[in-house]
Design a protein around this motif. Sequence first.
Motif, PDB file in Angstrom:
ATOM      1  N   GLY A  71      40.667  32.412  67.781  1.00  0.00           N
ATOM      2  CA  GLY A  71      41.490  31.601  66.904  1.00  0.00           C
ATOM      3  C   GLY A  71      40.930  31.390  65.513  1.00  0.00           C
ATOM      4  O   GLY A  71      41.439  30.553  64.756  1.00  0.00           O
ATOM      5  N   ARG A  72      39.916  32.156  65.138  1.00  0.00           N
ATOM      6  CA  ARG A  72      39.305  32.009  63.813  1.00  0.00           C
ATOM      7  C   ARG A  72      39.959  33.009  62.853  1.00  0.00           C
ATOM      8  O   ARG A  72      39.346  33.955  62.391  1.00  0.00           O
ATOM      9  N   THR A  73      41.234  32.768  62.558  1.00  0.00           N
ATOM     10  CA  THR A  73      41.991  33.702  61.718  1.00  0.00           C
ATOM     11  C   THR A  73      41.406  33.806  60.319  1.00  0.00           C
ATOM     12  O   THR A  73      41.351  34.893  59.736  1.00  0.00           O
ATOM     13  N   GLY A  74      40.996  32.679  59.759  1.00  0.00           N
ATOM     14  CA  GLY A  74      40.418  32.705  58.414  1.00  0.00           C
ATOM     15  C   GLY A  74      39.191  33.580  58.338  1.00  0.00           C
ATOM     16  O   GLY A  74      39.013  34.348  57.375  1.00  0.00           O
ATOM     17  N   GLU A  75      38.328  33.521  59.352  1.00  0.00           N
ATOM     18  CA  GLU A  75      37.142  34.373  59.386  1.00  0.00           C
ATOM     19  C   GLU A  75      37.527  35.834  59.523  1.00  0.00           C
ATOM     20  O   GLU A  75      36.918  36.722  58.897  1.00  0.00           O
ATOM     21  N   ALA A  76      38.554  36.103  60.349  1.00  0.00           N
ATOM     22  CA  ALA A  76      39.021  37.481  60.497  1.00  0.00           C
ATOM     23  C   ALA A  76      39.546  38.036  59.179  1.00  0.00           C
ATOM     24  O   ALA A  76      39.283  39.181  58.819  1.00  0.00           O
ATOM     25  N   VAL A  77      40.265  37.209  58.436  1.00  0.00           N
ATOM     26  CA  VAL A  77      40.784  37.645  57.130  1.00  0.00           C
ATOM     27  C   VAL A  77      39.631  37.932  56.180  1.00  0.00           C
ATOM     28  O   VAL A  77      39.640  38.922  55.432  1.00  0.00           O
ATOM     29  N   ASP A  78      38.621  37.062  56.181  1.00  0.00           N
ATOM     30  CA  ASP A  78      37.457  37.292  55.316  1.00  0.00           C
ATOM     31  C   ASP A  78      36.779  38.620  55.643  1.00  0.00           C
ATOM     32  O   ASP A  78      36.352  39.351  54.741  1.00  0.00           O
ATOM     33  N   LEU A  79      36.663  38.931  56.939  1.00  0.00           N
ATOM     34  CA  LEU A  79      36.074  40.208  57.331  1.00  0.00           C
ATOM     35  C   LEU A  79      36.935  41.378  56.871  1.00  0.00           C
ATOM     36  O   LEU A  79      36.438  42.376  56.341  1.00  0.00           O
ATOM     37  N   ASP A  98      50.925  42.004  60.265  1.00  0.00           N
ATOM     38  CA  ASP A  98      51.912  41.375  61.150  1.00  0.00           C
ATOM     39  C   ASP A  98      51.222  40.423  62.124  1.00  0.00           C
ATOM     40  O   ASP A  98      51.664  39.282  62.324  1.00  0.00           O
ATOM     41  N   HIS A  99      50.150  40.884  62.730  1.00  0.00           N
ATOM     42  CA  HIS A  99      49.400  40.053  63.682  1.00  0.00           C
ATOM     43  C   HIS A  99      48.835  38.817  62.992  1.00  0.00           C
ATOM     44  O   HIS A  99      48.905  37.698  63.519  1.00  0.00           O
ATOM     45  N   LEU A 100      48.275  38.993  61.801  1.00  0.00           N
ATOM     46  CA  LEU A 100      47.691  37.860  61.086  1.00  0.00           C
ATOM     47  C   LEU A 100      48.744  36.826  60.712  1.00  0.00           C
ATOM     48  O   LEU A 100      48.496  35.614  60.781  1.00  0.00           O
ATOM     49  N   LEU A 101      49.918  37.290  60.322  1.00  0.00           N
ATOM     50  CA  LEU A 101      50.984  36.355  59.943  1.00  0.00           C
ATOM     51  C   LEU A 101      51.513  35.605  61.156  1.00  0.00           C
ATOM     52  O   LEU A 101      51.997  34.479  61.030  1.00  0.00           O
ATOM     53  N   ARG A 102      51.432  36.220  62.334  1.00  0.00           N
ATOM     54  CA  ARG A 102      51.921  35.544  63.542  1.00  0.00           C
ATOM     55  C   ARG A 102      50.906  34.588  64.130  1.00  0.00           C
ATOM     56  O   ARG A 102      51.263  33.610  64.772  1.00  0.00           O
ATOM     57  N   THR A 103      49.620  34.853  63.929  1.00  0.00           N
ATOM     58  CA  THR A 103      48.588  34.020  64.556  1.00  0.00           C
ATOM     59  C   THR A 103      47.954  33.031  63.596  1.00  0.00           C
ATOM     60  O   THR A 103      47.342  32.061  64.037  1.00  0.00           O
ATOM     61  N   GLY A 104      48.079  33.276  62.296  1.00  0.00           N
ATOM     62  CA  GLY A 104      47.428  32.396  61.328  1.00  0.00           C
ATOM     63  C   GLY A 104      48.203  31.118  61.089  1.00  0.00           C
ATOM     64  O   GLY A 104      49.415  31.055  61.239  1.00  0.00           O
ATOM     65  N   THR A 105      47.467  30.081  60.720  1.00  0.00           N
ATOM     66  CA  THR A 105      48.102  28.783  60.411  1.00  0.00           C
ATOM     67  C   THR A 105      48.415  28.667  58.929  1.00  0.00           C
ATOM     68  O   THR A 105      49.092  27.721  58.528  1.00  0.00           O
ATOM     69  N   ALA A 106      47.921  29.592  58.113  1.00  0.00           N
ATOM     70  CA  ALA A 106      48.151  29.523  56.667  1.00  0.00           C
ATOM     71  C   ALA A 106      48.639  30.872  56.175  1.00  0.00           C
ATOM     72  O   ALA A 106      47.857  31.666  55.638  1.00  0.00           O
ATOM     73  N   PRO A 107      49.940  31.181  56.353  1.00  0.00           N
ATOM     74  CA  PRO A 107      50.440  32.498  55.925  1.00  0.00           C
ATOM     75  C   PRO A 107      50.270  32.742  54.431  1.00  0.00           C
ATOM     76  O   PRO A 107      50.141  33.896  54.017  1.00  0.00           O
ATOM     77  N   ALA A 108      50.269  31.686  53.626  1.00  0.00           N
ATOM     78  CA  ALA A 108      50.098  31.877  52.187  1.00  0.00           C
ATOM     79  C   ALA A 108      48.736  32.483  51.882  1.00  0.00           C
ATOM     80  O   ALA A 108      48.614  33.383  51.027  1.00  0.00           O
ATOM     81  N   ALA A 109      47.695  32.021  52.577  1.00  0.00           N
ATOM     82  CA  ALA A 109      46.359  32.568  52.360  1.00  0.00           C
ATOM     83  C   ALA A 109      46.296  34.025  52.823  1.00  0.00           C
ATOM     84  O   ALA A 109      45.644  34.865  52.190  1.00  0.00           O
ATOM     85  N   VAL A 110      46.959  34.308  53.939  1.00  0.00           N
ATOM     86  CA  VAL A 110      46.987  35.686  54.439  1.00  0.00           C
ATOM     87  C   VAL A 110      47.686  36.593  53.440  1.00  0.00           C
ATOM     88  O   VAL A 110      47.229  37.711  53.157  1.00  0.00           O
TER      89      VAL A 110
END
Length: 704
Positions: A333-341, A354-366
């Motif tokens: 559940g660490r979407t922000g860390e995954a995005v940073d990687l 698509d996966h990040l937008l469905r699992t993340g809590t902050a789509p704007a950051a994604v």
Amino acid sequence: MDNLETLIIARRLRVPIGDDPAGSHPGWGEVAARQLDAALLSVGFKCSAALLERLARLRGETVIDLGVRVLAAVRELVGDHVRHNAYFIDFPRNVPDTMEFWAGLLREALLDPVAATRVQPATLNLLALPGYGRYQHTYADLLAAHAELIPLAGDRVTVLQLGTGLESEARELYFSLAGSQVPLSAEDLAALRTLAAFCTGEPEHIPVRENRAVVNEVRLAAGRPLLVETVTDVLRLACGCSGGDVTLATPTRFRSFRRAERRALLQALDAVASPAKLGDVPRHREQWKRLGERLHPHEQPRLPRAAHVFEVARGVRRARSFDSHVEAALSEGRTGEAVDLLEKAPGALLRRLDHLLRTGTAPAAVLDAAGKAAAGASGRVLLSLREHLHNRLTPVAGRVFTNRHGRAWATADTRSPIEDDVLSRAVTLLDDEIARRLPDLGELIIDPDVLDVALPLSGKAVAPGLGMLPRGSLSAVDGELLRFFVHWRQAGRRTDYDLSALLLDASYGDPEHVSWTNYGNDFAEYSGDLTDATDGASEFINIRLAQATRSIVIPQVHIYAGEAFDEAAEAFFGYMSRDAGQEGRPFEPRTVRMKSDLRGAGRVALPLVFLRGDDGVWRAKWLHLYLKGHPGFNQVEGSRVTASLLVRSIIERDYLGVRYLADLLRRKSSAGGHTTYIGLQTPADLPEGARVYTPSTLHELIPA
């Protein structure tokens, strides 16, 4: 040289003729050129005006020699290099009722004293009845039974263009394939290998790793520095040098390398084997182990990082892959860390958007991260994601997954939806980045018929051939009769392929079929079943489109017994179209609209589907799919449900086509300067120096 000439004619429809320093030659060159043009017309080809004029200035003997090679190349391209016989000599006329046919064979067997002893009611094998599955007449008998083809204006005429010298044409094709932004088919990789050995130099940038491996084979043989960015690049090169698969889809048995080759491979490996790159090794662990046995890394103590690769393969050294770090973050559940990687790998981030937008809590950051990643990702990734997001807006019957061999499977779409405004923003940022990368092509001329051709985002599943288009493309079907065909010739054991057609209504229901178990209906006829192809065998299905009571026709080729498509000595599929009153043989080359080899690991081939639209017009949608099927005894009845779901998923999917790219190109095109034409064929009235893009070169429009 002849192989290169044939390759250029088949791939580019250009005849390479170098400049003649002696100028024109008085004699019968013009007569020979006209004779060649007439011979080409009989198989649906003709010379352009420029080619005809150039041929006329050559010696007659030269034209004849060249003409023999050109005619052989185009006859094979269209499938006319073999004799297409049919089981029923009068096909499509006088095809018997299925039950009457079997009853007649059984009656003949019972009346034959020798054959009757083999007919046992408890173990009756209809396929073993005397006279079944083998031609009962010669090819000459077939020709005598059919009138000559009635030529019509609607017959296919493919124009062969005048090329430059062989060396120049080969170099242009080589640079086009080597610099392709999309992965190539197995046939094009083989062509690239042939061209690389002939041509000097290479493009400045070779984006696809399989292409780079083929080019590196030549560089290694010449002792030149290798083009490698990852450890896997070295593995691909070693596979290619050993006659193996540079895509790494199948294991390679490595050959023994010379000392200079081992040193070059290990030096290249040492240069790229950073700790971050070692995470790629476990994906191909066994192949690395086998390669280590051939390269002897212990002989090069000054290359320690190369030795680390083989330590990881053997499990002595541990290395986690980049993907494993990302997966761990997402699973926890660490979407922000995954995005940073993922920001360190733009292409990987966009593939997971698509996966990040469905699992993340902050789509704007994604989306902000995606906007930054778009500038560093390849054009092919951008276009693939653009197509994917567009189809997220419209529910479809199911999701289709296709591997590099064309093997496909479908499943229900269980993904959670993405908000429309989020999708809209993602689509906009992709459109802006794609448009920014497109060049100014000057005055743009686009053939309307090419607008529904899908962009070639991957060429792996598409075997080159006549009239071939990428998966998802739509093309019009001319004529009142549709006739598709398969031809195969076994290599070593008895091989039985079965041509079939699954017929569905507009809602994908009310199934009916035409095959060896049902010879026809009110609008379709089957040419008869052949079960042995020692000398080659052909099967046909004829569809009278105006009388068709079904709106969807799905041709299929089933392997009932024997060799796989890529094991047979020859196997190809195609289709023809004619007017209702047009006479002719079952196979007429000038009516062939499409022909391509069959290959792949599947046991059921689905080349394309024919659809009748709401306007009553029939169109073809290209599939290039293979089903796994059964080891033997495949029939259309057994694959009906799977084929229907797959075909429906592809029919309902909106593929990104030339229309999309044309709209973006028009925004940047200037009125003056050079002219660019995009179409299915090269027209005769283009300005001198115009750049032409046809289906064989559409991949060159994919931005870097």
